[in-house]
Design a protein around this motif. Structure first.
Motif, PDB file in Angstrom:
ATOM      1  N   ASP A 117       3.760   1.080  12.952  1.00  0.00           N
ATOM      2  CA  ASP A 117       4.217   1.748  11.274  1.00  0.00           C
ATOM      3  C   ASP A 117       2.726   1.455  10.599  1.00  0.00           C
ATOM      4  N   ALA A 118       2.273   0.289  10.647  1.00  0.00           N
ATOM      5  CA  ALA A 118       0.991  -0.322   9.795  1.00  0.00           C
ATOM      6  C   ALA A 118      -0.110   0.522  10.170  1.00  0.00           C
ATOM      7  N   LEU A 119      -0.459   0.726  11.503  1.00  0.00           N
ATOM      8  CA  LEU A 119      -1.710   1.512  11.875  1.00  0.00           C
ATOM      9  C   LEU A 119      -1.641   2.694  11.530  1.00  0.00           C
ATOM     10  N   ARG A 120      -0.450   3.537  11.672  1.00  0.00           N
ATOM     11  CA  ARG A 120      -0.628   4.887  11.166  1.00  0.00           C
ATOM     12  C   ARG A 120      -0.652   4.893   9.675  1.00  0.00           C
ATOM     13  N   ASP A 121      -0.046   3.931   8.833  1.00  0.00           N
ATOM     14  CA  ASP A 121      -0.306   4.211   7.695  1.00  0.00           C
ATOM     15  C   ASP A 121      -1.543   4.099   7.065  1.00  0.00           C
ATOM     16  N   LEU A 122      -2.329   2.971   7.812  1.00  0.00           N
ATOM     17  CA  LEU A 122      -3.826   2.622   7.420  1.00  0.00           C
ATOM     18  C   LEU A 122      -4.649   3.590   7.711  1.00  0.00           C
ATOM     19  N   LEU A 123      -4.411   4.338   8.703  1.00  0.00           N
ATOM     20  CA  LEU A 123      -5.177   5.657   9.237  1.00  0.00           C
ATOM     21  C   LEU A 123      -5.024   6.794   8.232  1.00  0.00           C
ATOM     22  N   ALA A 124      -3.760   6.883   7.929  1.00  0.00           N
ATOM     23  CA  ALA A 124      -3.539   7.850   6.846  1.00  0.00           C
ATOM     24  C   ALA A 124      -4.073   7.750   5.446  1.00  0.00           C
ATOM     25  N   GLY A 125      -4.893   6.611   5.276  1.00  0.00           N
ATOM     26  CA  GLY A 125      -5.369   6.268   4.140  1.00  0.00           C
ATOM     27  C   GLY A 125      -4.425   5.587   3.071  1.00  0.00           C
ATOM     28  N   LYS A 126      -3.317   4.954   3.369  1.00  0.00           N
ATOM     29  CA  LYS A 126      -2.202   4.453   2.509  1.00  0.00           C
ATOM     30  C   LYS A 126      -2.663   2.812   2.411  1.00  0.00           C
ATOM     31  N   ARG A 127      -2.383   2.396   1.070  1.00  0.00           N
ATOM     32  CA  ARG A 127      -2.385   1.018   0.881  1.00  0.00           C
ATOM     33  C   ARG A 127      -1.086   0.269   1.425  1.00  0.00           C
ATOM     34  N   VAL A 128      -1.386  -0.531   2.507  1.00  0.00           N
ATOM     35  CA  VAL A 128      -0.299  -1.248   3.130  1.00  0.00           C
ATOM     36  C   VAL A 128       0.017  -2.575   2.780  1.00  0.00           C
ATOM     37  N   THR A 129       1.263  -3.219   2.343  1.00  0.00           N
ATOM     38  CA  THR A 129       1.727  -4.460   2.450  1.00  0.00           C
ATOM     39  C   THR A 129       2.922  -4.418   3.381  1.00  0.00           C
ATOM     40  N   ALA A 130       2.606  -5.548   4.100  1.00  0.00           N
ATOM     41  CA  ALA A 130       3.658  -5.596   5.102  1.00  0.00           C
ATOM     42  C   ALA A 130       3.998  -7.522   5.413  1.00  0.00           C
ATOM     43  N   GLN A 131       5.285  -7.740   5.346  1.00  0.00           N
ATOM     44  CA  GLN A 131       5.559  -8.710   5.624  1.00  0.00           C
ATOM     45  C   GLN A 131       6.583  -8.961   6.871  1.00  0.00           C
ATOM     46  N   GLY A 132       6.184  -8.542   8.139  1.00  0.00           N
ATOM     47  CA  GLY A 132       7.116  -8.308   9.081  1.00  0.00           C
ATOM     48  C   GLY A 132       6.880  -9.674  10.029  1.00  0.00           C
TER      49      GLY A 132
END
Length: 286
Positions: A117-132
């Motif tokens: 989830d995080a990798l695909r979002d980052l590669l799509a140019g999104k800003r990611v906050t995740a607390q998994g």
């Protein structure tokens, strides 16, 4: 059709293999990140620089070993330099190896879900906050995301992993019996059904042991057993060019989009075998 350059081969042999694959028109050259052999990203960067046409597959980067932000940075860098030339794969990693480096996790499935989830979002140019449970990012975005987000495929064998990949990845690399292939495809489809949206191409890639020559059956059988399978599980492509091409056709008819051939560890002539597959087998595969 793809062929694996085994990381048990010396790294300095890679350039010659890349040149053979590129000149012969092979579609895919696959690299591995097996502990403690050769780095997947560094090998991929060299292979991409030495080639013009062949796609370079990574099968696969072990996610416990790599921080997801670092993996995203490295993939994004190579995607901008060599856009669309690579196939990026991630996976659980060998659990024994992960334990050796202190990276083994209690729930590999949870980690892989969070990571994809995080990798695909980052590669799509999104800003990611995740607390998994395992992936923790605080307002992270790539400065240089790829112009087009690349597909991220994942390696898996078990039913739960196959369903998870159907839900969270863009393709799957697996090893299964020929008879078990339809069930593996159905498990991935079950995961895809839970996905929004579930459209788009989702390649199903299988990996087989390959060998030719007078002792091919014995070498392939020994490697199949070492991997924990029965010789009769149809997990190898053995014989002359026509026999191997026929095996690839069987897997294609059963539902595989790509068949990846991996030489045995004791292949006496890795470059010659690569040339044989690229120049003699590939033209027979429609």
């Amino acid at each position: 059709m793809g062929v694996v350059f085994r990381p048990q081969n010396p790294p300095e042999l890679l350039r010659e293999v890349v040149k053979v694959a590129d000149a012969a028109g092979l579609e895919e050259l696959w690299l591995c990140e097996d502990c403690f052999a050769e780095g997947g990203i560094s090998s991929a960067a060299a292979a991409l620089a030495w080639s013009e046409h062949v796609r370079i597959g990574i099968g696969v980067l072990p996610v416990p070993l790599r921080n997801v932000a670092l993996t995203a940075m490295e993939i994004a860098t190579l995607e901008r330099i060599f856009p669309g030339r690579a196939i990026w794969g991630v996976g659980h990693g060998n659990q024994e190896w992960m334990g050796q480096v202190g990276a083994r996790v209690v729930s590999p499935l949870t980690l892989l879900r969070e990571y994809l989830d995080a990798l695909r979002d980052l590669l799509a140019g999104k800003r990611v906050t995740a607390q998994g449970r395992y992936v923790q990012l605080d307002n992270v975005a790539l400065d240089w995301p790829p112009d087009t987000a690349p597909a991220v495929v994942a390696g898996a064998f078990g039913p739960r992993s196959l369903r998870l990949i159907g839900e969270t990845a863009d393709g799957v690399v697996t090893g299964t019996t020929l008879a078990g292939l339809p069930q593996a495809i159905e498990l991935v489809r079950e995961g895809r059904a839970a996905r929004e949206p579930a459209d788009g191409k989702f390649p199903f890639m299988v990996q087989l042991v390959a060998a030719t020559g007078p002792d091919a059956a014995e070498r392939a059988g020994a490697e199949t057993k070492r991997l924990g399978h029965d010789v009769g599980d149809s997990l190898s492509a053995v014989g002359d060019a026509h026999a191997i091409a026929d095996t690839i056709a069987q897997w294609s008819e059963a539902g595989a989009d790509t068949v990846i051939l991996e030489p045995t560890p004791d292949e006496p002539d890795p470059v010659g075998f690569f040339r044989f597959l690229a120049e003699e087998v590939r033209p027979l595969v429609s």
